[in-house]
Design a protein around this motif. Structure first.
Motif, PDB file in Angstrom:
ATOM      1  N   SER A  19       1.526  -1.367  -0.279  1.00 44.43           N
ATOM      2  CA  SER A  19      -0.051   0.075  -0.020  1.00 44.43           C
ATOM      3  C   SER A  19       0.387   0.695  -0.152  1.00 44.43           C
ATOM      4  CB  SER A  19      -0.956  -0.030   0.834  1.00 44.43           C
ATOM      5  OG  SER A  19      -0.016  -0.456   2.543  1.00 44.43           O
ATOM      6  N   MET A  20       2.431   1.529   0.694  1.00 44.89           N
ATOM      7  CA  MET A  20       3.283   2.011   0.526  1.00 44.89           C
ATOM      8  C   MET A  20       4.614   2.482  -0.228  1.00 44.89           C
ATOM      9  SD  MET A  20       2.064   3.841   4.181  1.00 44.89           S
ATOM     10  CE  MET A  20       3.255   5.055   3.870  1.00 44.89           C
ATOM     11  N   SER A  23       6.559   6.696  -4.499  1.00 40.99           N
ATOM     12  CA  SER A  23       5.371   6.478  -5.063  1.00 40.99           C
ATOM     13  C   SER A  23       4.920   5.420  -5.335  1.00 40.99           C
ATOM     14  CB  SER A  23       6.920   7.142  -6.932  1.00 40.99           C
ATOM     15  OG  SER A  23       6.718   6.677  -6.886  1.00 40.99           O
ATOM     16  N   ASP A  24       3.699   6.110  -6.366  1.00 39.19           N
ATOM     17  CA  ASP A  24       2.988   4.794  -6.667  1.00 39.19           C
ATOM     18  C   ASP A  24       3.735   4.029  -7.516  1.00 39.19           C
ATOM     19  OD1 ASP A  24       0.098   4.024  -7.195  1.00 39.19           O
ATOM     20  OD2 ASP A  24       0.368   4.351  -8.725  1.00 39.19           O
ATOM     21  N   HIS A  25       3.891   4.127  -8.697  1.00 38.92           N
ATOM     22  CA  HIS A  25       4.651   4.414  -9.647  1.00 38.92           C
ATOM     23  C   HIS A  25       5.763   3.027  -9.112  1.00 38.92           C
ATOM     24  CE1 HIS A  25       7.603   3.429 -13.276  1.00 38.92           C
ATOM     25  NE2 HIS A  25       6.479   3.326 -13.687  1.00 38.92           N
ATOM     26  N   GLU A  26       6.378   3.086  -7.834  1.00 38.76           N
ATOM     27  CA  GLU A  26       7.372   2.130  -7.098  1.00 38.76           C
ATOM     28  C   GLU A  26       6.446   1.121  -6.008  1.00 38.76           C
ATOM     29  OE1 GLU A  26      11.160   4.032  -5.685  1.00 38.76           O
ATOM     30  OE2 GLU A  26       9.935   5.550  -6.575  1.00 38.76           O
ATOM     31  N   ARG A  27       5.810   0.817  -6.613  1.00 36.34           N
ATOM     32  CA  ARG A  27       5.121   0.235  -4.892  1.00 36.34           C
ATOM     33  C   ARG A  27       5.129  -1.520  -5.445  1.00 36.34           C
ATOM     34  NH1 ARG A  27      -1.055   1.337  -5.315  1.00 36.34           N
ATOM     35  NH2 ARG A  27      -0.881  -0.465  -4.619  1.00 36.34           N
ATOM     36  N   ALA A  59       5.220   0.097 -13.845  1.00 38.79           N
ATOM     37  CA  ALA A  59       4.710   0.120 -12.591  1.00 38.79           C
ATOM     38  C   ALA A  59       5.663  -0.775 -12.113  1.00 38.79           C
ATOM     39  CB  ALA A  59       3.763   0.688 -12.434  1.00 38.79           C
ATOM     40  N   ARG A  61       5.091  -3.012  -9.380  1.00 42.58           N
ATOM     41  CA  ARG A  61       4.371  -3.825  -9.913  1.00 42.58           C
ATOM     42  C   ARG A  61       3.855  -4.747 -10.734  1.00 42.58           C
ATOM     43  NH1 ARG A  61       2.010   0.446  -8.227  1.00 42.58           N
ATOM     44  NH2 ARG A  61      -0.554   1.045  -9.276  1.00 42.58           N
ATOM     45  N   TYR A  87       0.910   3.105 -17.847  1.00 43.98           N
ATOM     46  CA  TYR A  87       0.643   2.773 -16.510  1.00 43.98           C
ATOM     47  C   TYR A  87       0.008   4.024 -16.035  1.00 43.98           C
ATOM     48  CZ  TYR A  87       1.363   5.216 -11.844  1.00 43.98           C
ATOM     49  OH  TYR A  87       1.779   5.305 -10.817  1.00 43.98           O
ATOM     50  N   ASP A  88      -0.610   4.979 -16.919  1.00 43.37           N
ATOM     51  CA  ASP A  88      -1.778   5.955 -16.219  1.00 43.37           C
ATOM     52  C   ASP A  88      -2.856   5.637 -18.098  1.00 43.37           C
ATOM     53  OD1 ASP A  88      -0.860   7.403 -18.319  1.00 43.37           O
ATOM     54  OD2 ASP A  88       0.039   8.854 -16.721  1.00 43.37           O
ATOM     55  N   HIS A 113      -3.338  -1.726 -15.056  1.00 45.87           N
ATOM     56  CA  HIS A 113      -3.741  -1.694 -13.601  1.00 45.87           C
ATOM     57  C   HIS A 113      -5.513  -0.842 -14.441  1.00 45.87           C
ATOM     58  CE1 HIS A 113       0.213  -0.244 -12.433  1.00 45.87           C
ATOM     59  NE2 HIS A 113      -0.080   0.225 -13.850  1.00 45.87           N
TER      60      HIS A 113
END
Length: 173
Positions: A19-20, A23-27, A59, A61, A87-88, A113
């Motif tokens: 969850s943390m 950055s979001d990209h590095e989860r 990303a 994940r 990614y987005d 995602h």
């Protein structure tokens, strides 16, 4: 067995991630996520849906999901193409990326995602598959859910309602 002119598209949401992170990209994936992605690869191989190419979000994940699925399925991780565009990406952007796939590729996997993977998983569906086939998808596009589509068109012609769901799988976690 599917006939020769058919293409297969595997739409997969990345497995469970921490969850943390910085950055979001590095989860990164959780231990359960790693196991689910490995199981997904094994399931795909048992079903004989072995990708010839893959589009994978940049990303962490998604990259780890692809790597684990590749290990589980026994195919080369090198066939995956990392793309920051996924990614987005929205669903139309994702379709454009799929449309740029080499026409010689018959089985393509996309690891990305939500909400984009869910939009593809529902939007591409022609609605003619049995309920049992779409059960995993219909339970929600939770992490490590994959939907396998039969596509009777070129990748460039993939559009809303143009593909048949052949199978769906949901991670065990």
């Amino acid at each position: 067995m599917i006939d020769q002119p058919t293409r297969v598209l595997i739409v997969m949401r990345h497995a469970e991630a921490q969850s943390m992170a910085r950055s979001d990209h590095e989860r990164a994936l959780t231990p359960n996520g790693m196991a689910d992605a490995l199981d997904m690869g094994r399931w795909l191989a048992r079903q004989r849906y072995v990708p010839q190419s893959a589009l994978v979000s940049s990303a962490l994940r998604a990259q780890e999901t692809w790597a684990q699925a590749s290990r589980g399925g026994g195919w080369s991780e090198q066939i995956g193409k990392s793309t920051s565009q996924l990614y987005d990406a929205g669903p139309w952007d994702a379709l454009a990326l799929i449309g740029a796939t080499d026409p010689g590729v018959r089985i393509l996997m996309v690891v990305g995602h939500n909400p984009t993977m869910a939009a593809l998983a529902y939007g591409l569906d022609d609605g003619l598959a049995d309920e049992a086939v779409v059960a995993a998808r219909n339970a929600g596009m939770s992490p490590a859910t994959a939907v396998v589509f039969q596509c009777r068109h070129e990748w460039t012609e993939l559009a809303e309602g143009s593909a048949r769901v052949l199978a769906s799988y949901r991670g065990l976690s």
